[in-house]
Every structure is written in C-alpha cells, then in structure tokens.
Enzyme design. Structure first.
Site, PDB file in Angstrom:
ATOM      1  N   SER A 195      42.235  38.418  41.164  1.00  0.00           N
ATOM      2  CA  SER A 195      42.222  39.529  40.359  1.00  0.00           C
ATOM      3  C   SER A 195      43.379  39.841  39.340  1.00  0.00           C
ATOM      4  O   SER A 195      43.544  40.636  38.524  1.00  0.00           O
ATOM      5  CB  SER A 195      41.599  40.606  40.899  1.00  0.00           C
ATOM      6  OG  SER A 195      40.267  40.668  41.178  1.00  0.00           O
ATOM      7  N   LYS A 198      43.251  40.159  35.548  1.00  0.00           N
ATOM      8  CA  LYS A 198      42.985  41.285  34.792  1.00  0.00           C
ATOM      9  C   LYS A 198      44.410  41.631  34.158  1.00  0.00           C
ATOM     10  O   LYS A 198      44.182  42.430  33.252  1.00  0.00           O
ATOM     11  CB  LYS A 198      42.520  42.387  35.704  1.00  0.00           C
ATOM     12  CG  LYS A 198      41.220  41.948  36.252  1.00  0.00           C
ATOM     13  CD  LYS A 198      40.614  43.049  37.292  1.00  0.00           C
ATOM     14  CE  LYS A 198      39.217  42.877  37.648  1.00  0.00           C
ATOM     15  NZ  LYS A 198      39.166  41.847  39.236  1.00  0.00           N
ATOM     16  N   SER A 372      40.390  47.440  40.223  1.00  0.00           N
ATOM     17  CA  SER A 372      39.853  46.089  40.044  1.00  0.00           C
ATOM     18  C   SER A 372      38.600  46.114  39.535  1.00  0.00           C
ATOM     19  O   SER A 372      37.746  45.208  40.218  1.00  0.00           O
ATOM     20  CB  SER A 372      40.297  45.384  41.491  1.00  0.00           C
ATOM     21  OG  SER A 372      40.168  43.856  41.159  1.00  0.00           O
TER      22      SER A 372
END
Length: 534
Positions: A195, A198, A372
């Site tokens: 993640s 991102k 997230s």
C-alpha cells in the site's frame, strides 16, 4: 490582532479545547518521556530556522514542532493557539481519531470495519505545510562518493538487518529540506511496495488534477424520451447514508432532481445509469475481496453492505446498479416515480438537472492515505488517466501514473504499476522513488502536493498506525503502511534530534510474521526519530 493564518483556528477553538480536556490525562503520560527531546529539539532548531530567508523562526518552528509532536501537543493545548500543520485547520481527522483511541483495529488491510457515523470527516487541504522551510525544487542526491553517513548506518543497519524483515529489504533516508540522501541500502532495487503504492498514486493524481478538483455525479434528462440518466463521475465517497456537510449525497441529488422534474411537469421517468467514464475490467486481479469493491464510475459508500466506512467489508457485486436502485428509492420519496434502472449512456442532447460533488481532491488523498482506502486509490488511478487523455482502466491508469511521475522528474528505474492501491503483488517500487515522492511533496515549489504529507497516518493516533507505536514514538512518526502476505513496508516522515525533517522508506519481502515485521520497521523509524546523526 489575529494573524490571518490563525483565524480558522480561533473559530475551531471551543471544539479543540473540549478534545484537549478529554484526552489530556492519557496524552500527558505519553508525552512525559519525550519532553526532554522536544526541549532539545527547540534549542537546536530555533537558531537554524531564524536564518531561513523569507520566513520567521516562530512560524517555521510552529511547523517543525508540530511535525515532531503532532499528537502529543494536542494534550498540552498547543493547537488552541495555532494548528501544528497548516494555516487551514489541518488534521481534523487526527483530532477525531485520537478521541477514539480505544477503538480496535489498525492493521493495514485487516482492520475491523468502522461505523460510518463514527468515521471522522476528511481533513481539509494543507496549502502551506512546509512553506517555512523555504527553498525551491529539491533534487535527491547522495553524499560525496555515494556513501551514507556512518552514524546513521550504525543506527539503522542492525535494526533493518533483523530476521523479521525476511529474505530481502531495502531502505532510504533523505533530508527533505536539502534533498541529501543520508542513508541507503538497496535503494534502487525494486520490491513489492504493497500500500505504499498509494503515495505514488496520490502524487500523480494531485499533479494531474490539482488539489481543488472535485468529482461530480449528475442527473441528465433526455428531452425526447424523458429518460433520466444517473451519470457516474467516479466519486467513491458518494453516499446513501446521512453524512456531515461536504459529502456528496445520493439523497441530496434525488431531492434536487425531483424539484427540477416537477418544475417541468414531469412526475414519472425511465431511470437509467451511465458508468462509461471508466473502462476495462471492474474486478481487480485479486478477485472478489473485502478490501476493494468492483471499480465503477458510479457507486455509493464504496459498495459496502454494512455501515462501515473503512477497513474490509463485504461488497455488492454491482456497485452501479446498487447505487441506482437506492437513488430510485430517494426519487420515489421525493414524489417521482421511476422504472427499475438499467445501464445506458447520456447523449449530448441530455439536459443536466442536478449535480453533487465530492470533497476536494486534497481531502480524498488524505483520506486515502490515512485509512489506506483502496477504493479511493483505484478511483484516483482512473481519474489521472482521464485527466491526461488515457484510458480510465487498470492498465490505462497505471500507464498514466507512471507517465505523470516521469514528467515530475522522479527516479522511475525499476518502477512497475498495475493498480493504484498496491493490492497487486506485481507492482514494483524502489525506496529511492518513495523517498523522492515524499521530498517532492515537501518542496516549496509544489504546495499542490502537500496533502501527500498531511494525509500520512500518525503513529499511535490515526488510520493504519492507530494501534502501532504505543511507546514514546506515538505522535512523532508519520508514515504510510504496506502489508501483503510476505510483504511489509513503511514510508513517511520524521523529525530527528537535529531538527531535520527526514523522508524514509523501508521495504521488506519474504517476511513470515507480519506483526514481527511491523515491529522491526517501527523500531527503525523510532530510532531514526531519536537519532542526532548529522
């Protein structure tokens, strides 16, 4: 006299005071171990900041101290005078999250769902987070000879060499103000980023669309057929539930649409919905998964089947059809009869009747990074493609993000994108690129990218770091987490003992225990905060 930058905080003062009174006892205990460090930081940084051209030591120190002790300063009431991050009341989400510290959860993609009514509002954008640090565009560079500082190597080397970090790991640490690389090990080797992807998605979207861009959902009437088309604008935060001001609501859209229809003498319509803004497969390669709904240009509440607003949850199989059915119900309640909705496409002759828009992109980015949020990430991937003339699909969005980052002059060697969320295990990023992204977001020449920094979870306080850093580092480290099976990552910022704002990225592959790997990464970030390695 009230300084202009502080006026928004004067209006918010009563709310902050109530918050400070509620959490002061607990935070005072947490703050005690770091008080000596904050005092040393103050003494070390004030003289340096006083010499920064075009700024004042007071204003710049306000930022630096806030970055170092953001959560802990709340208990002391510092934010009743001025915000620790920016002039616009930044980190509303941080305050609300701190109130809910007892809530369980916090792992990257394995948190318990949070009830929508309890979810904090997205924090406002932050146009001036690092304005006091001065300087223009920053280029990341190594120390002479490419050798990292020995002191930092001595501190981080043993911690990052922990067996908990699996078969391979890479790391980089960069001074945000100067762009100098202070530490690196395998920093140009690309690993699965999970993640932390991102961060790249956020930078690309903000640079392509701008922080004030909003995603608009509208209704359009075909004049010849009285077909009413609900046109999706790609807003994943569109809601069918009651929400605070600033959220786009299907009910609000239906009410405004019904009023417009009645004004035209229409009380019955053929309802359809248009999702053609996006193309390609809706289902992520991971398949049906509680962490991500099928990606559609029209959805309500991220297709969740419960009242949660973050974390995993069972999703509907067809988000667009689900949203259209809910919209039909709101139309009925507003006095307009509608047929069962089906897919269609609004023509160029269609007359727009009503619109609702998302919060600004700066808020969406902050929400995506703090929680997230995979649904927002995949939406921003496609929005980036649409804004730059690409195909708004997984592949088209990945190409658009890579192209946008290349235009920004970032080190793209080895980088591979397949999605915007990092759920795809074939994604590859380097620690070099992740730190360069954070440095770019901190550049005085790119205030439009500032939400990338302000959206990072705060250790022990917000988002995916809520339940991590329960020791003295709570409130000091700000970082995006990354967790997949066998993969753990952490990338963010911290102020060290010399008062320097540092960007760091730690990537590990082949981990066997996610909790042990997280602990090892947290220890490294904590050591970085405590290091006076200049």
């Amino acid at each position: 006299m009230v300084v202009p930058e502080l006026r928004p905080w004067r209006a918010a003062r009563p709310h902050v005071v109530r918050f400070a009174n509620a959490v002061r006892p607990r935070l005072a205990r947490a703050a005690a171990p770091v008080k000596p460090r904050v005092a040393r930081l103050t003494r070390a940084v004030k003289p340096q900041l006083a010499r920064v051209p075009g700024t004042t030591a007071a204003r710049t120190w306000q930022y630096t101290a806030g970055a170092a002790t953001a959560g802990l300063a709340l208990a002391a009431g510092v934010v009743t005078a001025a915000g620790p991050w920016d002039a616009n009341g930044q980190r509303t989400a941080e305050r609300d999250r701190a109130v809910a510290l007892e809530r369980p959860g916090g792992a990257d993609h394995d948190r318990k769902p949070v009830a929508a009514a309890d979810e904090p509002r997205p924090a406002p954008s932050a146009a001036s987070v690092l304005a006091g640090l001065g300087g223009g565009a920053v280029t990341v560079k190594s120390e002479p000879g490419g050798k990292p500082g020995k002191a930092l190597t001595d501190v981080l080397g043993p911690l990052l060499g922990s067996p908990a970090l699996g078969g391979s790991h890479t790391a980089a640490v960069v001074d945000v103000t100067t762009g100098k690389r202070l530490y690196g090990t395998g920093e140009t080797t690309a690993l699965t980023p999970a993640s932390t992807t991102k961060i790249a998605t956020a930078v690309a979207a903000l640079s392509a669309l701008g922080p004030d861009h909003r995603l608009t959902t509208r209704t359009a009437l075909e004049p010849d057929t009285r077909e009413l088309v609900l046109v999706g604008g790609g807003d994943p935060t569109l809601t069918a539930h009651p929400k605070p001001d600033g959220w786009a609501s299907l009910r609000t859209l239906a009410t405004a649409t019904a009023k417009s229809l009645k004004g035209r003498g229409i009380r019955e319509v053929t309802l359809s919905y248009d999702t053609t803004l996006y193309s390609g497969p809706e289902l992520h390669p991971i398949g049906v998964n509680d962490n991500l709904a099928p990606v559609s240009a029209l959805m309500a509440d991220e297709g969740r089947t419960d009242d949660s607003a973050s974390g995993p949850a069972t999703r509907v199989s067809d988000p667009a059809a689900d949203a259209a059915r809910k919209f039909a119900g709101f139309l009925q309640a507003a006095g307009i009869k509608a047929t069962a909705p089906g897919p269609s496409k609004a023509t160029g002759r269609a007359i727009t009747l009503a619109t609702v828009s998302s919060p600004p992109l700066s808020d969406l980015v902050e929400r995506m990074l703090t929680n997230s949020d995979n649904d927002i990430a995949e939406a921003l991937l496609r929005q980036t493609a649409a804004a730059t003339g690409g195909r708004a699909s997984f592949d088209g969005g990945a190409q658009a993000v890579a192209a946008q980052l290349k235009r920004l002059g970032l080190p793209m060697s080895g980088a591979v994108f397949h999605d915007g969320s990092g759920l795809n295990r074939d994604d590859r990023l380097t620690a070099d690129l992740l730190t360069a992204l954070l440095v770019k977001a901190g550049s005085a020449s790119r205030p439009d990218l500032r939400p990338v920094l302000t959206g990072l979870p705060v250790a022990g306080f917000t988002g995916t770091l809520t339940t991590r850093y329960t020791d003295g580092a709570a409130g000091i480290v700000r970082a995006k987490t990354g967790t997949l099976t066998g993969v753990n990552a952490l990338a963010g910022t911290v102020v060290d003992q010399d008062g320097r704002l540092l960007a760091f990225a730690f990537l590990a592959s082949g981990t066997t225990s996610p909790l042990d790997a997280q602990a090892a990464l947290d220890q490294a970030a904590t050591a970085l905060a405590g290091c006076g390695c200049g």
